[in-house]
Scaffold this motif. Sequence first.
Motif, PDB file in Angstrom:
ATOM      1  N   LEU A   1     -47.480  59.772  48.713  1.00  7.54           N
ATOM      2  CA  LEU A   1     -48.014  61.115  48.516  1.00  7.54           C
ATOM      3  C   LEU A   1     -49.291  61.127  47.686  1.00  7.54           C
ATOM      4  N   GLU A   2     -49.367  60.249  46.681  1.00  7.75           N
ATOM      5  CA  GLU A   2     -50.540  60.336  45.811  1.00  7.75           C
ATOM      6  C   GLU A   2     -51.808  59.822  46.484  1.00  7.75           C
TER       7      GLU A   2
ATOM      8  N   TYR B   1     -53.404  72.243  51.607  1.00  8.52           N
ATOM      9  CA  TYR B   1     -53.256  71.095  52.514  1.00  8.52           C
ATOM     10  C   TYR B   1     -52.678  71.549  53.847  1.00  8.52           C
TER      11      TYR B   1
ATOM     12  N   VAL C   1     -52.383  63.674  48.488  1.00 18.01           N
ATOM     13  CA  VAL C   1     -52.693  64.854  47.673  1.00 18.01           C
ATOM     14  C   VAL C   1     -53.169  64.367  46.313  1.00 18.01           C
TER      15      VAL C   1
ATOM     16  N   ALA D   1     -48.818  73.661  50.917  1.00 21.24           N
ATOM     17  CA  ALA D   1     -49.028  72.906  52.155  1.00 21.24           C
ATOM     18  C   ALA D   1     -48.446  73.646  53.346  1.00 21.24           C
TER      19      ALA D   1
ATOM     20  N   ALA E   1     -45.205  67.337  49.659  1.00 24.29           N
ATOM     21  CA  ALA E   1     -46.348  67.964  48.989  1.00 24.29           C
ATOM     22  C   ALA E   1     -45.920  69.283  48.346  1.00 24.29           C
ATOM     23  N   GLU E   2     -45.121  70.053  49.071  1.00 21.29           N
ATOM     24  CA  GLU E   2     -44.662  71.330  48.513  1.00 21.29           C
ATOM     25  C   GLU E   2     -43.762  71.105  47.310  1.00 21.29           C
TER      26      GLU E   2
ATOM     27  N   HIS F   1     -47.685  71.562  45.542  1.00 25.45           N
ATOM     28  CA  HIS F   1     -48.896  71.902  46.291  1.00 25.45           C
ATOM     29  C   HIS F   1     -48.591  72.956  47.355  1.00 25.45           C
TER      30      HIS F   1
ATOM     31  N   GLU G   1     -42.587  60.221  49.079  1.00 20.01           N
ATOM     32  CA  GLU G   1     -43.220  60.262  47.752  1.00 20.01           C
ATOM     33  C   GLU G   1     -44.096  59.036  47.499  1.00 20.01           C
TER      34      GLU G   1
END
Lengths: 340, 340
Positions: free
Chosen positions: A335-336, A221, A339, A177, A170-171, A175, A332
Amino acid sequence: MRVAILAHEKFPAGAKTALGVLRYADYEAAAVLDRESAGRRVNDFVPDVQDAPIVKGMADLEADAVDTLLIGISPIGGEFDESWRDDVRTALESGCDVVSGLHYFLAEDEEFARLAAENDCELRDVRKPPEDLSVAEGVAGEVDAEVVLTVGTDCSVGKMTTTMELARAAEEAGHDAAVIPTGQTGIMIEGWGNPIDRVVSDFTAGAVEEMIVEKGDDHDYLFVEGQGCIVHPAYSAVTCGILHGSMPDKLVLCHNAGQEAIHGYESFALPDRRTYVDLYESLSAPVSGGEIVAGALNTSDLETDADARAAVEEYATEIDAPATDVIRFGAEDVLEAIVE
Amino acid sequence: MRVAILAHEKFPAGAKTALGVLRYADYEAAAVLDRESAGRRVNDFVPDVQDAPIVKGMADLEADAVDTLLIGISPIGGEFDESWRDDVRTALESGCDVVSGLHYFLAEDEEFARLAAENDCELRDVRKPPEDLSVAEGVAGEVDAEVVLTVGTDCSVGKMTTTMELARAAEEAGHDAAVIPTGQTGIMIEGWGNPIDRVVSDFTAGAVEEMIVEKGDDHDYLFVEGQGCIVHPAYSAVTCGILHGSMPDKLVLCHNAGQEAIHGYESFALPDRRTYVDLYESLSAPVSGGEIVAGALNTSDLETDADARAAVEEYATEIDAPATDVIRFGAEDVLEAIVE
């Protein structure tokens, strides 16, 4: 911080904490202590984590080589093994702090307490909960951050690893997180956190809530490290307290490919994956309405990537959500779903 | 044992422990302490329990009138209310033991510890768990006894009362039944038991299992006092640990007629009754397969027996099992669904 990590006779397979620190912590690992594998290197056993020499003991290190000795293994019961005493003694005598996640508190050991005082070092027992915990107020859901909790089909199915991998991914995707650590390894990696399995049972949810409230308005997050399993004959209380105390918006279901019974309690078969989804979601519904949005499958027992890929796909179908092996294929892929 | 029961400003509605002791314990109640209702009698408020005068404080009792002062109320958080200090002091000075179920341990209060030592009395904190607890082994299901657990739609919906009434009714019907106490009131009444809400969270199930194993081969039925509620934002961990640690064969669902939200956490609506049945049964299924076989509805807020009867019938339909109000109509109505 330069650390030595004690993992005598257990590195790497039996040293979950040592491996977690090598994989995720920002510390510089100066050495792993394992008298059985001395002379080899971490990467000889595990290629994809921070490398370090493996030595016999603290006496083999230069006096100023490390700031801190981490106890990187935890025997069943969490007792201190007396064969480690020389290493802890040497560390304290050369001014190193010692961090431990054992049930046996080093700070209550007379010799260690005395040596720590004499050499002005800290004995930090991360499994000792703070004194000021209390019952939950039911307010974790009010923080700004989206809360993502890892849950599992058993203990040791990759919840801590999945939490760390998701937070990093996420980072990396831009983002903001943070990780909410709830167990000894997470706490050692992050350098803070409440050891939820050691708090008074009435305060289980409260001890998680406190951390969510502390961090929840500073990040977009929060990735909460889950514990245990909701149908575990021994540990479900901790799981349930974290589920309601953290009030997650989203859940990630972790599972070991091929596992069919509760580890160490083999007469208890794992329910099918769909049952886990229903259980976690229906239990979360009245409190925070968390839904299983992704799955993390540990495929390390499967030899080929093709087999692992097939297992992940089957798992995704079973839980009706995107899935991956966060170590083998990366976080990954899911991930969607987490986030936005 | 002659007891005084402290219940300042809370008797009877807010004094669950006091009422439980008056209703079920074998002690002789010499007085209830409630400065707001002093001068009246227990039976002025509650007709069907042991009667006793209500007085302002310990100073109003003869020096040798009681052997023991019981703390019969528990504020949220379990703190000690400093306005009770005079009563505890007076009790200790006149040689009385003091039994408390507060989170605040009286034995760790400097003044009380000193007074107890000086006057040779005991300070018994029933919420202080024994030191030798551990993780569950998953063996509670192996005992000979049928295990019956009370579960609830919230805290304070009558689980302790239902447990006591069912055990008594079973015994009166000629069965060999015992109670497994898990909370302060049950422990005060029975004189033994583990305070499950105060054990280390990892040991929640283990602390229940230990009691089941101890008593399980000596009786035909064990009635386990449940705690909390499986969707309570603060206390669900304890509920879940008891559900899996006691491995019940049968569950009895307790509910307050008309209640619609979690008490003290009003933003959390109670799910409908059918959802509770599904939740408790599906969570129990993989561990012991306990099923909701009866319901206990607290109708004390309903004025007429006719209204209460109608509410019980509606409740029975909702949960698809026989139901009663164990206080108003007796436990016999549901007994045959539980003992065979």
